[in-house]
Design a protein around this motif. Sequence first.
Motif, PDB file in Angstrom:
ATOM      1  N   MET A   1      71.894  50.536  20.387  1.00 36.86           N
ATOM      2  CA  MET A   1      71.742  50.817  21.818  1.00 36.86           C
ATOM      3  C   MET A   1      71.767  52.328  22.041  1.00 36.86           C
ATOM      4  N   THR A   2      70.763  52.867  22.735  1.00 35.70           N
ATOM      5  CA  THR A   2      70.675  54.312  22.951  1.00 35.70           C
ATOM      6  C   THR A   2      71.644  54.759  24.033  1.00 35.70           C
ATOM      7  N   ASN A   3      71.915  56.078  24.053  1.00 39.25           N
ATOM      8  CA  ASN A   3      72.789  56.638  25.081  1.00 39.25           C
ATOM      9  C   ASN A   3      72.219  56.420  26.475  1.00 39.25           C
ATOM     10  N   GLN A   4      70.876  56.469  26.585  1.00 39.20           N
ATOM     11  CA  GLN A   4      70.250  56.235  27.891  1.00 39.20           C
ATOM     12  C   GLN A   4      70.507  54.819  28.367  1.00 39.20           C
ATOM     13  N   ASN A   5      70.401  53.846  27.436  1.00 44.12           N
ATOM     14  CA  ASN A   5      70.697  52.457  27.802  1.00 44.12           C
ATOM     15  C   ASN A   5      72.137  52.306  28.260  1.00 44.12           C
ATOM     16  N   ILE A   6      73.037  52.948  27.530  1.00 41.95           N
ATOM     17  CA  ILE A   6      74.465  52.862  27.876  1.00 41.95           C
ATOM     18  C   ILE A   6      74.704  53.448  29.260  1.00 41.95           C
ATOM     19  N   SER A   7      74.104  54.615  29.523  1.00 41.38           N
ATOM     20  CA  SER A   7      74.280  55.257  30.829  1.00 41.38           C
ATOM     21  C   SER A   7      73.795  54.349  31.955  1.00 41.38           C
ATOM     22  N   GLU A   8      72.635  53.723  31.745  1.00 37.98           N
ATOM     23  CA  GLU A   8      72.098  52.832  32.778  1.00 37.98           C
ATOM     24  C   GLU A   8      73.036  51.656  33.031  1.00 37.98           C
ATOM     25  N   LEU A   9      73.569  51.087  31.958  1.00 36.92           N
ATOM     26  CA  LEU A   9      74.490  49.961  32.122  1.00 36.92           C
ATOM     27  C   LEU A   9      75.769  50.393  32.840  1.00 36.92           C
ATOM     28  N   LEU A  10      76.289  51.565  32.482  1.00 38.98           N
ATOM     29  CA  LEU A  10      77.518  52.038  33.110  1.00 38.98           C
ATOM     30  C   LEU A  10      77.314  52.333  34.589  1.00 38.98           C
ATOM     31  N   PHE A  11      76.160  52.916  34.942  1.00 39.74           N
ATOM     32  CA  PHE A  11      75.880  53.182  36.349  1.00 39.74           C
ATOM     33  C   PHE A  11      75.706  51.880  37.127  1.00 39.74           C
ATOM     34  N   LYS A  12      75.026  50.910  36.529  1.00 42.72           N
ATOM     35  CA  LYS A  12      74.864  49.616  37.196  1.00 42.72           C
ATOM     36  C   LYS A  12      76.215  48.949  37.404  1.00 42.72           C
ATOM     37  N   GLN A  13      77.088  49.046  36.399  1.00 41.49           N
ATOM     38  CA  GLN A  13      78.417  48.463  36.520  1.00 41.49           C
ATOM     39  C   GLN A  13      79.197  49.139  37.628  1.00 41.49           C
ATOM     40  N   LEU A  14      79.070  50.465  37.730  1.00 38.65           N
ATOM     41  CA  LEU A  14      79.785  51.223  38.767  1.00 38.65           C
ATOM     42  C   LEU A  14      79.344  50.791  40.156  1.00 38.65           C
ATOM     43  N   ARG A  15      78.057  50.366  40.275  1.00 44.02           N
ATOM     44  CA  ARG A  15      77.526  49.928  41.563  1.00 44.02           C
ATOM     45  C   ARG A  15      77.545  48.406  41.720  1.00 44.02           C
TER      46      ARG A  15
END
Length: 402
Positions: free
Chosen positions: A1-15
């Motif tokens: 899993m790329t860092n970009q994928n992780i960032s997207e998942l973390l932002f979605k989780q935050l929202r």
Amino acid sequence: MTNQNISELLFKQLRNELTPEEAVELESWLKQSPANQQLYDEINNIPALMEQVRVYGLAEQEVNDSWAKLHARYLMEYPAYKRREFRMRVIMYTAAAAVVLCASLLMYWWLKPAKPSPHTPVVAKAVQHDVTPTTTHAYLTLDDGTSIRLDSLKAGLLATQGNVQVTKQESGLLSYTARTGAPGDRSMTYNRISVPKGSDVVYLQLSDGSNVWLNAESSIKYPVAFNNEERKVEITGEAYFEVAKSHGKRFVVSKGNMSVTVLGTKFNVNTYENENDIKVTLMEGSVKVQQEQVAQIIKPGQQAVVKGPSINIESDVDMHQVLAWKDGKFLFNNTNIQQIMRQLERWYDLSPTQFENEAVKKWEFNGEISRYSNASKVLELLEKTGSVKFIVEGKKIVVKPI
């Protein structure tokens, strides 16, 4: 899993916008290393992020700038009764943006590729002077063992268990409803909700329409559908029930050898292992409390205190104090300091409290404060009595007499 994928998942989780599939993907990443879990916890610790915002002056400067620009028009266009509401919106939106900014910076520094350097940099961390209440980290465990972190999911369908759909509402309520037109299913399928220390209250609606609130460091195991003559659930910790009537089908709450039997009523059950007794407090209706071969019927306003094989009934009960946790408050009414500190340990995920001497353990206190305040605010309330002092060392609190 790329860092970009992780960032997207973390932002979605935050929202709160994760799909169930994305939640499973995020959960898999969290289990890969303690560092991943640490990043997740720091991003979701909103009070701590806001503290960092305050430290660096971001929120204050943003709010002041916004307020200066809008102040003149605000005074002219808004009547007095709307001004507080308007200013709160400015602050909330600005603070929310600052939180996202801090979370973004945090993710960048954690996830950016490492660059070779001839010297190892020295990183100075901000000193944490306080303990903050955290966000919900409760888990739903399905019948097949799948574990779902509830706060990482957006509102919508979470799972289908037999003929029952599990849904997260916009309010955060977790509800179980039968699928329209689905054939009957007599098999018993069980789910479990676990609310660890340091987590917010979880609100659940069972398939029969009964409502349950779970306190921190608590759990409940229940059938996704009640098919038999008895509606039975098992709990640990503390829970408040509003039981729906169901044509004579009794509702049973059990903890070990203790059980509470009702038809339709409202009551609170406190079964924490580190408390001296199990306490069942009745707000409405009638319940039977049973411990092995001993049984007692209690009426509204009464509390059954289960100690060993015996059950004692108390009538002089402060109902507001019993339900304060559900209403988002700490409420102390001649409450022993040891009991107070156990509440703080569960809510703020603290280590067991240390008392400087035995005499301190006998003191009692009165007071009321929001459970969403930082721990320091609660301790300040107690220190105002002039009889006690608290030393905070990380997650450990030491209680000293003055």
